[in-house]
Write an enzyme that holds these catalytic residues in place. Structure first.
Site, PDB file in Angstrom:
ATOM      1  N   MET A 118       2.540  -5.899  -7.656  1.00 35.11           N
ATOM      2  CA  MET A 118       1.208  -5.365  -7.347  1.00 35.11           C
ATOM      3  C   MET A 118       1.338  -4.215  -6.357  1.00 35.11           C
ATOM      4  O   MET A 118       2.185  -4.242  -5.478  1.00 35.11           O
ATOM      5  CB  MET A 118       0.337  -6.485  -6.743  1.00 35.11           C
ATOM      6  CG  MET A 118      -1.046  -6.075  -6.293  1.00 35.11           C
ATOM      7  SD  MET A 118      -1.136  -5.420  -4.605  1.00 35.11           S
ATOM      8  CE  MET A 118      -1.678  -6.856  -3.684  1.00 35.11           C
ATOM      9  N   HIS A 124     -11.407 -14.268   3.208  1.00 36.69           N
ATOM     10  CA  HIS A 124     -12.599 -13.432   3.064  1.00 36.69           C
ATOM     11  C   HIS A 124     -13.828 -14.233   2.661  1.00 36.69           C
ATOM     12  O   HIS A 124     -14.933 -13.943   3.122  1.00 36.69           O
ATOM     13  CB  HIS A 124     -12.331 -12.306   2.069  1.00 36.69           C
ATOM     14  CG  HIS A 124     -11.257 -11.376   2.539  1.00 36.69           C
ATOM     15  ND1 HIS A 124     -10.839 -10.296   1.824  1.00 36.69           N
ATOM     16  CD2 HIS A 124     -10.512 -11.377   3.688  1.00 36.69           C
ATOM     17  CE1 HIS A 124      -9.885  -9.668   2.496  1.00 36.69           C
ATOM     18  NE2 HIS A 124      -9.663 -10.312   3.626  1.00 36.69           N
ATOM     19  N   ASP A 165      -6.298 -14.287   8.786  1.00 35.68           N
ATOM     20  CA  ASP A 165      -5.104 -14.143   7.926  1.00 35.68           C
ATOM     21  C   ASP A 165      -3.988 -15.102   8.341  1.00 35.68           C
ATOM     22  O   ASP A 165      -2.826 -14.706   8.497  1.00 35.68           O
ATOM     23  CB  ASP A 165      -4.587 -12.689   7.949  1.00 35.68           C
ATOM     24  CG  ASP A 165      -5.502 -11.732   7.194  1.00 35.68           C
ATOM     25  OD1 ASP A 165      -6.268 -12.194   6.326  1.00 35.68           O
ATOM     26  OD2 ASP A 165      -5.448 -10.526   7.471  1.00 35.68           O
ATOM     27  N   LYS A 207     -14.739  -8.659   0.590  1.00 40.49           N
ATOM     28  CA  LYS A 207     -14.712  -9.144   1.978  1.00 40.49           C
ATOM     29  C   LYS A 207     -16.088  -8.868   2.572  1.00 40.49           C
ATOM     30  O   LYS A 207     -16.646  -7.790   2.323  1.00 40.49           O
ATOM     31  CB  LYS A 207     -13.619  -8.412   2.767  1.00 40.49           C
ATOM     32  CG  LYS A 207     -13.364  -8.980   4.142  1.00 40.49           C
ATOM     33  CD  LYS A 207     -12.181  -8.290   4.809  1.00 40.49           C
ATOM     34  CE  LYS A 207     -11.888  -8.929   6.148  1.00 40.49           C
ATOM     35  NZ  LYS A 207     -10.826  -8.209   6.879  1.00 40.49           N
ATOM     36  N   ASP A 220      -5.135 -13.889  -3.223  1.00 42.90           N
ATOM     37  CA  ASP A 220      -4.604 -13.722  -1.869  1.00 42.90           C
ATOM     38  C   ASP A 220      -4.757 -15.028  -1.110  1.00 42.90           C
ATOM     39  O   ASP A 220      -5.884 -15.457  -0.791  1.00 42.90           O
ATOM     40  CB  ASP A 220      -5.344 -12.594  -1.125  1.00 42.90           C
ATOM     41  CG  ASP A 220      -4.785 -11.218  -1.450  1.00 42.90           C
ATOM     42  OD1 ASP A 220      -3.897 -11.126  -2.326  1.00 42.90           O
ATOM     43  OD2 ASP A 220      -5.217 -10.243  -0.821  1.00 42.90           O
ATOM     44  N   GLU A 243      -9.643 -13.646  -1.819  1.00 41.54           N
ATOM     45  CA  GLU A 243      -8.790 -14.030  -0.681  1.00 41.54           C
ATOM     46  C   GLU A 243      -9.442 -15.172   0.090  1.00 41.54           C
ATOM     47  O   GLU A 243     -10.625 -15.099   0.445  1.00 41.54           O
ATOM     48  CB  GLU A 243      -8.563 -12.836   0.259  1.00 41.54           C
ATOM     49  CG  GLU A 243      -7.811 -13.260   1.522  1.00 41.54           C
ATOM     50  CD  GLU A 243      -7.403 -12.136   2.430  1.00 41.54           C
ATOM     51  OE1 GLU A 243      -6.928 -11.100   1.916  1.00 41.54           O
ATOM     52  OE2 GLU A 243      -7.544 -12.292   3.656  1.00 41.54           O
ATOM     53  N   HIS A 266       0.876  -1.167   0.000  1.00 41.94           N
ATOM     54  CA  HIS A 266       0.000   0.000   0.000  1.00 41.94           C
ATOM     55  C   HIS A 266       0.915   1.220   0.000  1.00 41.94           C
ATOM     56  O   HIS A 266       1.972   1.192   0.642  1.00 41.94           O
ATOM     57  CB  HIS A 266      -0.818   0.101   1.281  1.00 41.94           C
ATOM     58  CG  HIS A 266      -1.724  -1.052   1.550  1.00 41.94           C
ATOM     59  ND1 HIS A 266      -1.330  -2.153   2.250  1.00 41.94           N
ATOM     60  CD2 HIS A 266      -3.023  -1.234   1.245  1.00 41.94           C
ATOM     61  CE1 HIS A 266      -2.347  -2.978   2.354  1.00 41.94           C
ATOM     62  NE2 HIS A 266      -3.389  -2.451   1.750  1.00 41.94           N
ATOM     63  N   GLU A 279     -11.019  -6.807  -4.589  1.00 42.78           N
ATOM     64  CA  GLU A 279     -10.973  -7.816  -3.524  1.00 42.78           C
ATOM     65  C   GLU A 279     -12.179  -7.672  -2.608  1.00 42.78           C
ATOM     66  O   GLU A 279     -12.364  -6.642  -1.959  1.00 42.78           O
ATOM     67  CB  GLU A 279      -9.666  -7.638  -2.729  1.00 42.78           C
ATOM     68  CG  GLU A 279      -9.513  -8.631  -1.597  1.00 42.78           C
ATOM     69  CD  GLU A 279      -8.176  -8.493  -0.889  1.00 42.78           C
ATOM     70  OE1 GLU A 279      -7.242  -7.860  -1.459  1.00 42.78           O
ATOM     71  OE2 GLU A 279      -8.059  -9.010   0.233  1.00 42.78           O
ATOM     72  N   ASP A 327     -11.211 -12.073  11.053  1.00 45.08           N
ATOM     73  CA  ASP A 327     -10.308 -12.222   9.910  1.00 45.08           C
ATOM     74  C   ASP A 327      -8.927 -12.654  10.415  1.00 45.08           C
ATOM     75  O   ASP A 327      -8.147 -11.847  10.897  1.00 45.08           O
ATOM     76  CB  ASP A 327     -10.223 -10.869   9.200  1.00 45.08           C
ATOM     77  CG  ASP A 327      -9.375 -10.924   7.946  1.00 45.08           C
ATOM     78  OD1 ASP A 327      -9.217 -12.012   7.379  1.00 45.08           O
ATOM     79  OD2 ASP A 327      -8.882  -9.861   7.546  1.00 45.08           O
ATOM     80  N   ASP A 336      -1.302 -13.183   1.635  1.00 45.75           N
ATOM     81  CA  ASP A 336      -1.807 -12.047   2.410  1.00 45.75           C
ATOM     82  C   ASP A 336      -2.145 -12.559   3.793  1.00 45.75           C
ATOM     83  O   ASP A 336      -3.307 -12.796   4.125  1.00 45.75           O
ATOM     84  CB  ASP A 336      -3.031 -11.438   1.722  1.00 45.75           C
ATOM     85  CG  ASP A 336      -3.481 -10.182   2.449  1.00 45.75           C
ATOM     86  OD1 ASP A 336      -2.755  -9.738   3.364  1.00 45.75           O
ATOM     87  OD2 ASP A 336      -4.544  -9.650   2.117  1.00 45.75           O
ATOM     88  N   ASP A 349       2.426   1.751   3.309  1.00 46.11           N
ATOM     89  CA  ASP A 349       3.349   0.749   3.869  1.00 46.11           C
ATOM     90  C   ASP A 349       4.776   1.203   3.604  1.00 46.11           C
ATOM     91  O   ASP A 349       5.696   0.911   4.367  1.00 46.11           O
ATOM     92  CB  ASP A 349       3.200  -0.616   3.185  1.00 46.11           C
ATOM     93  CG  ASP A 349       1.835  -1.238   3.387  1.00 46.11           C
ATOM     94  OD1 ASP A 349       1.160  -0.877   4.361  1.00 46.11           O
ATOM     95  OD2 ASP A 349       1.468  -2.095   2.557  1.00 46.11           O
TER      96      ASP A 349
HETATM   97  C1  GLT Z   1      -5.570  -5.648   4.461  1.00 45.30           C
HETATM   98  C2  GLT Z   1      -6.626  -6.609   4.072  1.00 45.30           C
HETATM   99  C3  GLT Z   1      -6.205  -7.439   2.918  1.00 45.30           C
HETATM  100  C4  GLT Z   1      -6.052  -6.661   1.651  1.00 45.30           C
HETATM  101  C5  GLT Z   1      -4.964  -5.676   1.728  1.00 45.30           C
HETATM  102  C6  GLT Z   1      -4.998  -4.836   0.470  1.00 45.30           C
HETATM  103  S1  GLT Z   1      -4.936  -4.756   3.158  1.00 45.30           S
HETATM  104  O1  GLT Z   1      -4.504  -6.309   5.079  1.00 45.30           O
HETATM  105  O2  GLT Z   1      -6.933  -7.437   5.183  1.00 45.30           O
HETATM  106  O3  GLT Z   1      -7.061  -8.513   2.693  1.00 45.30           O
HETATM  107  O4  GLT Z   1      -5.687  -7.552   0.628  1.00 45.30           O
HETATM  108  O5  GLT Z   1      -5.581  -3.603   0.673  1.00 45.30           O
HETATM  109 MN    MN Z   2      -6.196  -9.601   0.977  1.00 46.00          MN
HETATM  110 MN    MN Z   3      -7.651 -10.774   5.048  1.00 42.97          MN
END
Ligand code: GLT
Ligand code: MN
Ligand code: MN
Length: 389
Positions: free
Chosen positions: A88, A220, A257, A183, A245, A217, A54, A181, A255, A287, A57
């Site tokens: 990206m 998500h 991750d 979510k 992702d 993702e 980003h 993306e 979430d 991600d 970042d």
């Molecule tokens: C954030 C989010 C991710 C996205 C990123 C891109 S930022 O961490 O949870 O799923 O891919 O903006």
């Molecule tokens: Mn993501």
């Molecule tokens: Mn995520």
């Protein structure tokens, strides 16, 4: 060494992944996150292809032009010293308080305009660093109080924003592909366009749909209990899988991750098999972030684990496809039918075919009696995944 990542595997990590210091809504950071330069160095050694970021970042919000130039120059040196790229880029439209009620979907046109300005500047930065895919994750594009924002208007504003930015990309001569993306929730109570399928429907309404695809993702889709493999399949079918992702997630949790493959290895396996068998050539972006309990050494293990798991599952997909038991069952499942039906179904509707089909007599009992040995197939899948010969 087995399962050692190669550049050709196209593995990438966001700067926010290993950069994550282990902060959560209930607790302070537990470790020093890896800086962008440290990440490039470590991931270069591990065989990753590149890093994504980003705008903020890399360049903190509010930096001067001189500060940005210094940071970018240092980062470019680190990339070239470590054989790394930036495939990206994306914009942080969720962290700053100004975006607390959305960016593109804010009711305030000044916030919407500021969001566009931030994205245009970030697109310039990303393009300069080599990015050709631009991700849009609208984390704050949602609501908790539906009385405050008209949801139809919100989608229209999202469309206006995307169309504006497609035009900007074209006017600059950038060959960006945009990847949306989805979510369903978090950080908002409800986020607009909550699934990959919703994004695909939205893309068809844009002025330049050919420029825009999706970045699904794992976490998500999984949060709300959906089958990620199915979501990605729809994106592949639509020719819209521009980026992916990868991470891990339990259904119904926040979430998480997690490291790729940490949860639901079978779904991860079918995902990898799908990406490999349909020749996905885009970036496989992890991600995810290490657990809050991890120290920096364990963060490295997390990054290695994401890539290693992908490569293990890729090998398992080959084993699965070559397995005699699997082959026999799949052959049985896929060779049923008859020439009359094939002729009728191939090439679509004609008046003659419609008439022939309407008057055809089916032996429904025989069709029903065909065996579907899914128990055997799924058990064999489990055994292959768990290394049982
Ligand atoms: C954030 C989010 C991710 C996205 C990123 C891109 S930022 O961490 O949870 O799923 O891919 O903006
Ligand atoms: Mn993501
Ligand atoms: Mn995520």
């Amino acid at each position: 060494m087995a399962y050692e990542p190669q550049k050709s595997d196209n593995f990438t990590f966001g700067l926010w992944t290993m950069g994550n210091p282990g902060r959560d809504p209930f607790g302070e950071p537990v470790r020093k996150g890896f800086t962008p330069v440290e990440m490039v160095q470590e991931l270069g050694k591990l065989g990753a292809y590149g890093v994504n970021f980003h705008d903020n970042d890399l360049v903190p919000f509010g930096s001067s032009a001189a500060e940005q130039d210094r940071i970018v120059a240092e980062f470019k040196t680190a990339l070239s010293d470590n054989g790394m790229t930036v495939p990206m880029a994306t914009t942080n439209l969720f962290g700053h308080p100004v975006f607390k009620d959305g960016a593109f979907t804010s009711n305030d046109s000044r916030v919407r305009a500021f969001a566009l300005q931030k994205v245009m500047r970030s697109m310039d930065l990303g393009y300069d660093l080599g990015a050709r895919v631009y991700v849009f994750w609208g984390g704050r594009e949602g609501a908790e109080v539906d009385a405050g924002k008209d949801a139809v208007t919100a989608i229209a504003r999202m469309r206006d924003g995307m169309n504006f930015l497609c035009e900007y990309s074209k006017s600059q001569g950038y060959d960006y592909k945009f990847a949306l993306e989805a979510k369903p929730n978090e950080p908002r109570g409800d986020i607009y366009l909550p699934t990959t399928g919703a994004m695909l429907g939205f893309i068809a309404t844009l002025a330049y749909p050919e420029m825009v695809g999706v970045n699904p993702e794992v976490a998500h889709e999984t949060i709300s209990g959906l089958n990620f493999y199915h979501a990605v399949a729809q994106a592949v079918d639509a020719g819209k899988l521009f980026h992916v992702d990868l991470n891990g997630q339990k259904v119904g949790r926040f979430d998480q991750d997690l490291r790729f493959g940490q949860e639901d290895a079978k779904n991860a396996f079918f995902l990898v098999r799908l990406l490999e068998s349909y020749g996905f050539t885009g970036m496989k972006h992890f991600d995810a972030h290490a657990l809050r309990t991890s120290d920096r050494a364990d963060v490295i293990e997390f990054a290695k684990g994401c890539m290693r798991t992908y490569l293990i599952l890729k090998e398992k997909a080959k084993q699965f496809d070559a397995d005699p038991v699997v082959q026999e069952i799949l052959a049985h499942l896929n060779t049923s039918g008859d020439a009359e039906s094939d002729t009728l179904l191939d090439g679509g509707f004609t008046k003659e075919k419609g008439d022939a089909l309407k008057s055809r007599v089916f032996d429904v009992d025989a069709l029903t009696a065909k065996s579907l040995p899914y128990e055997k197939l799924d058990q064999r899948t489990f055994e292959i995944l768990h290394g049982v010969a």
